[in-house]
Structures are given as C-alpha cells and as structure tokens.
Design a protein around this motif. Sequence first.
Motif, PDB file in Angstrom:
ATOM      1  N   TRP A 196       0.832  -1.205   0.000  1.00  0.00           N
ATOM      2  CA  TRP A 196       0.000   0.000   0.000  1.00  0.00           C
ATOM      3  C   TRP A 196       0.867   1.256   0.000  1.00  0.00           C
ATOM      4  O   TRP A 196       0.629   2.185  -0.775  1.00  0.00           O
ATOM      5  N   GLU A 197       1.865   1.293   0.855  1.00  0.00           N
ATOM      6  CA  GLU A 197       2.721   2.477   0.933  1.00  0.00           C
ATOM      7  C   GLU A 197       3.466   2.719  -0.376  1.00  0.00           C
ATOM      8  O   GLU A 197       3.704   3.850  -0.775  1.00  0.00           O
ATOM      9  N   LYS A 198       3.852   1.640  -1.068  1.00  0.00           N
ATOM     10  CA  LYS A 198       4.587   1.771  -2.309  1.00  0.00           C
ATOM     11  C   LYS A 198       3.691   2.111  -3.503  1.00  0.00           C
ATOM     12  O   LYS A 198       4.157   2.664  -4.499  1.00  0.00           O
ATOM     13  N   SER A 199       2.405   1.764  -3.405  1.00  0.00           N
ATOM     14  CA  SER A 199       1.529   1.903  -4.567  1.00  0.00           C
ATOM     15  C   SER A 199       0.458   2.977  -4.441  1.00  0.00           C
ATOM     16  O   SER A 199      -0.150   3.363  -5.441  1.00  0.00           O
ATOM     17  N   LYS A 200       0.212   3.514  -3.255  1.00  0.00           N
ATOM     18  CA  LYS A 200      -0.950   4.380  -3.048  1.00  0.00           C
ATOM     19  C   LYS A 200      -0.940   5.642  -3.908  1.00  0.00           C
ATOM     20  O   LYS A 200      -2.003   6.147  -4.281  1.00  0.00           O
ATOM     21  N   ASP A 201       0.260   6.139  -4.230  1.00  0.00           N
ATOM     22  CA  ASP A 201       0.326   7.353  -5.049  1.00  0.00           C
ATOM     23  C   ASP A 201      -0.057   7.091  -6.502  1.00  0.00           C
ATOM     24  O   ASP A 201      -0.322   8.021  -7.264  1.00  0.00           O
ATOM     25  N   TYR A 202      -0.082   5.832  -6.915  1.00  0.00           N
ATOM     26  CA  TYR A 202      -0.491   5.483  -8.270  1.00  0.00           C
ATOM     27  C   TYR A 202      -1.998   5.254  -8.378  1.00  0.00           C
ATOM     28  O   TYR A 202      -2.542   5.186  -9.477  1.00  0.00           O
ATOM     29  N   LEU A 203      -2.657   5.073  -7.244  1.00  0.00           N
ATOM     30  CA  LEU A 203      -4.054   4.649  -7.237  1.00  0.00           C
ATOM     31  C   LEU A 203      -4.992   5.850  -7.249  1.00  0.00           C
ATOM     32  O   LEU A 203      -4.733   6.870  -6.598  1.00  0.00           O
ATOM     33  N   ALA A 204      -6.089   5.720  -7.977  1.00  0.00           N
ATOM     34  CA  ALA A 204      -7.027   6.823  -8.174  1.00  0.00           C
ATOM     35  C   ALA A 204      -8.370   6.489  -7.526  1.00  0.00           C
ATOM     36  O   ALA A 204      -8.669   5.333  -7.211  1.00  0.00           O
ATOM     37  N   THR A 205      -9.183   7.513  -7.341  1.00  0.00           N
ATOM     38  CA  THR A 205     -10.536   7.277  -6.863  1.00  0.00           C
ATOM     39  C   THR A 205     -11.260   6.342  -7.826  1.00  0.00           C
ATOM     40  O   THR A 205     -11.127   6.472  -9.045  1.00  0.00           O
ATOM     41  N   PRO A 206     -12.020   5.396  -7.303  1.00  0.00           N
ATOM     42  CA  PRO A 206     -12.791   4.521  -8.192  1.00  0.00           C
ATOM     43  C   PRO A 206     -14.005   5.223  -8.800  1.00  0.00           C
ATOM     44  O   PRO A 206     -14.617   4.713  -9.725  1.00  0.00           O
ATOM     45  N   ILE A 207     -14.332   6.403  -8.283  1.00  0.00           N
ATOM     46  CA  ILE A 207     -15.555   7.088  -8.719  1.00  0.00           C
ATOM     47  C   ILE A 207     -15.337   7.758 -10.064  1.00  0.00           C
ATOM     48  O   ILE A 207     -14.469   8.605 -10.230  1.00  0.00           O
ATOM     49  N   GLU A 208     -16.142   7.376 -11.012  1.00  0.00           N
ATOM     50  CA  GLU A 208     -16.113   7.997 -12.330  1.00  0.00           C
ATOM     51  C   GLU A 208     -17.078   9.172 -12.400  1.00  0.00           C
ATOM     52  O   GLU A 208     -16.801  10.189 -13.031  1.00  0.00           O
ATOM     53  N   LYS A 209     -18.217   9.053 -11.716  1.00  0.00           N
ATOM     54  CA  LYS A 209     -19.243  10.078 -11.761  1.00  0.00           C
ATOM     55  C   LYS A 209     -20.192   9.868 -10.591  1.00  0.00           C
ATOM     56  O   LYS A 209     -20.327   8.764 -10.080  1.00  0.00           O
ATOM     57  N   THR A 210     -20.862  10.938 -10.162  1.00  0.00           N
ATOM     58  CA  THR A 210     -21.867  10.837  -9.107  1.00  0.00           C
ATOM     59  C   THR A 210     -23.219  11.275  -9.644  1.00  0.00           C
ATOM     60  O   THR A 210     -23.338  12.336 -10.268  1.00  0.00           O
ATOM     61  N   LEU A 211     -24.231  10.453  -9.432  1.00  0.00           N
ATOM     62  CA  LEU A 211     -25.598  10.753  -9.852  1.00  0.00           C
ATOM     63  C   LEU A 211     -26.522  10.623  -8.654  1.00  0.00           C
ATOM     64  O   LEU A 211     -26.121  10.161  -7.582  1.00  0.00           O
ATOM     65  N   TYR A 212     -27.768  11.031  -8.838  1.00  0.00           N
ATOM     66  CA  TYR A 212     -28.768  10.941  -7.774  1.00  0.00           C
ATOM     67  C   TYR A 212     -30.039  10.305  -8.319  1.00  0.00           C
ATOM     68  O   TYR A 212     -30.319  10.350  -9.518  1.00  0.00           O
ATOM     69  N   THR A 213     -30.817   9.698  -7.423  1.00  0.00           N
ATOM     70  CA  THR A 213     -32.067   9.069  -7.832  1.00  0.00           C
ATOM     71  C   THR A 213     -33.076   9.130  -6.695  1.00  0.00           C
ATOM     72  O   THR A 213     -32.691   9.190  -5.517  1.00  0.00           O
ATOM     73  N   ASP A 214     -34.344   9.121  -7.062  1.00  0.00           N
ATOM     74  CA  ASP A 214     -35.420   9.001  -6.077  1.00  0.00           C
ATOM     75  C   ASP A 214     -35.894   7.555  -5.956  1.00  0.00           C
ATOM     76  O   ASP A 214     -36.738   7.241  -5.110  1.00  0.00           O
ATOM     77  N   ASP A 215     -35.367   6.668  -6.815  1.00  0.00           N
ATOM     78  CA  ASP A 215     -35.674   5.249  -6.697  1.00  0.00           C
ATOM     79  C   ASP A 215     -35.016   4.685  -5.447  1.00  0.00           C
ATOM     80  O   ASP A 215     -34.114   5.312  -4.875  1.00  0.00           O
ATOM     81  N   LYS A 216     -35.424   3.507  -5.059  1.00  0.00           N
ATOM     82  CA  LYS A 216     -34.864   2.869  -3.863  1.00  0.00           C
ATOM     83  C   LYS A 216     -34.207   1.548  -4.259  1.00  0.00           C
ATOM     84  O   LYS A 216     -34.809   0.480  -4.142  1.00  0.00           O
TER      85      LYS A 216
END
Length: 314
Positions: A196-216
């Motif tokens: 983790w310490e050696k690789s964390k600077d290469y790793l990116a957020t997994p989130i590509e986009k954020t959306l919202y919904t009223d569905d459940k």
Amino acid sequence: MEYLQNLGIAVDNLGQLPEEAVHKLPIAFSHAFLLYFVKLLGNDVVLAIDKNKAYTPAKAAKVLRVISDRLSSPVILVCSDEPSYNIRRLIANKVDFIVPGKQMFLPSMMIDLKKPKINNADIKDAAPTITQVLLLWHMEKGDLNGMTMKELAKMFMTSYATVNRAVRWMEGNGLVNLTNNREKKINFIASGKGLWEKSKDYLATPIEKTLYTDDKPIGLLECGINALSEYTMINREDTNSFAVTRKYLRETNIATDESFGTTKLEIWRYSPELLSTNKVVDPLSLYLSLRGNNDERIKIELDSLIEHIKWSEE
C-alpha cells in the motif's frame, strides 16, 4: 502565481472577487471555488481555484462557462496535481486550466505549456483500472504471487492482453517482478501495508461520476461517509450512498439526475463487489474515494481506517 512568474508570464493586480461580483454567482459555485481577478498577459481573467474537486471535468466546464458569462470575463481553472486521464478530459472539454508545476492549457489564449518529459516522468500517473483491482485484491483479499497471466485473466474474467498490460505497468513502476520462465509468473515486491505504501500514489478514486435518484435500489454496497461509519467512529449521513457500475444502470434502467435525488449513486470504474467482503465497499477503495475530501474530520477517520485494516497477509 509563482509557477507563472517562473515561466516569465506577467501576472498583475491579483485580488479577490469583489462582493458585488460574488453575488452574481450561484452560492454553490462560489463555495466550490476560490475566485480571484487577475491580469494575465494583459488580459483581465478570473482564476477559479478548485477547493474540493466537487465537479467532474465535464461538469466543471459547464460551471466555469456560467461563471464566465455572469462575470463577462474568461475563467481559468487552477487545480492541484491531476491524474493524466482528468487532464485529458479537461482538454477535451476545452477548459482553460493551470496545474501548477505541470501544465498550463489556455485555448482561449492559444497557449499549451507542459512540463518537459524525461524518462519515467509519468511514473505517478494513475494505474489502469485492472491494475488497481489486482493491487487492491492482493492487499485485501488474497495472495496473487506465482500466478500466470492466463490464470489472472481467468480469475478476473478479462482478456489475456488486458492482464498483460496491467502486469507490465506494475513491473515498469517497480511493484512486481516476473519470473524468467516461458510462462511468466507474477511476484509482488511487497504485500499488505508495505505494498500500500509503495503503490498508493499510483491509485485513483474509483468514482467515475456521481448521480442521484429518487428510486430505492436494493442489494447494493454502501459507499461514502455511510460506509466509512461502518469502519470508524464517524456518524452516518442522512442521504444513502451506493456504489454501482454503468452496467448496473443500463440493466436496471434506474431514473437518475446529476444534481437532485434522495439517494446518491457513485458510478465506479470497477465492480465494487469484486473487493468487498460485507455490505459496504472495501476499505482501500473507500479510502481512495474519499482521499480528496478536505474535511479534517474525514481525514482523521481515513487515517484510522488505514491503521485498522486487516491486510491479506495477516
């Protein structure tokens, strides 16, 4: 603006946006950016310093156009070090931007300056998606040492070529060694927290986009602050947040909106179920998804999250 001055670019009359100008903007915009008037290369422009990375490159382009129209002035986005894929998206959306020390792209002024390339200059670029999955799997779920490319491709249900590129990327960045046998096998240079310490600077957020919904939606893994609350002492939020893939959205046909809804949906670049062992997303992906948050309370809990992770070698 030391970066610009070091390039020999004249910057004059830097000053915060007057109150009357701020009142012309939606509150959300003025909260997302620190805004300054400045004279750059003889042109009156607005510098928009991104405080919390609230917008995707495409959304930022729309927001900055609104700010430009309201203030009748060109707007230049100033952001901290960005992964190469985000820079490509900013360029594709024709956003004027400055990443201090790295690049200045001002299409409105016909300027495109990049940091000169040297060998291994892109070593800190974000890992490809499958590479990130392999690294996180090895740290959190099990030992991948000694596996061949074919075995990894079968295990992660992807092509041999994709796995081969992922492993070569890790080898080129000093994270794995390959045996010299005819059918090469992978060997990580570390495991668990050491990797983790050696690789964390290469790793990116997994989130590509954020959306919202009223569905459940049901049967999804929790993410965001509510997932963090399952690992640490932080309190839950009122809004439910779930991690999904684009495939899930296509197959379920959930109605979504970019700004409004009772439930938040984080669109992930890889399936959150791949790495999770419970009802919430895995801790390292969660850390990466929240790492850019400037809330000191969240930063403290993220440090606690890493300290209490059960690594795969334990």
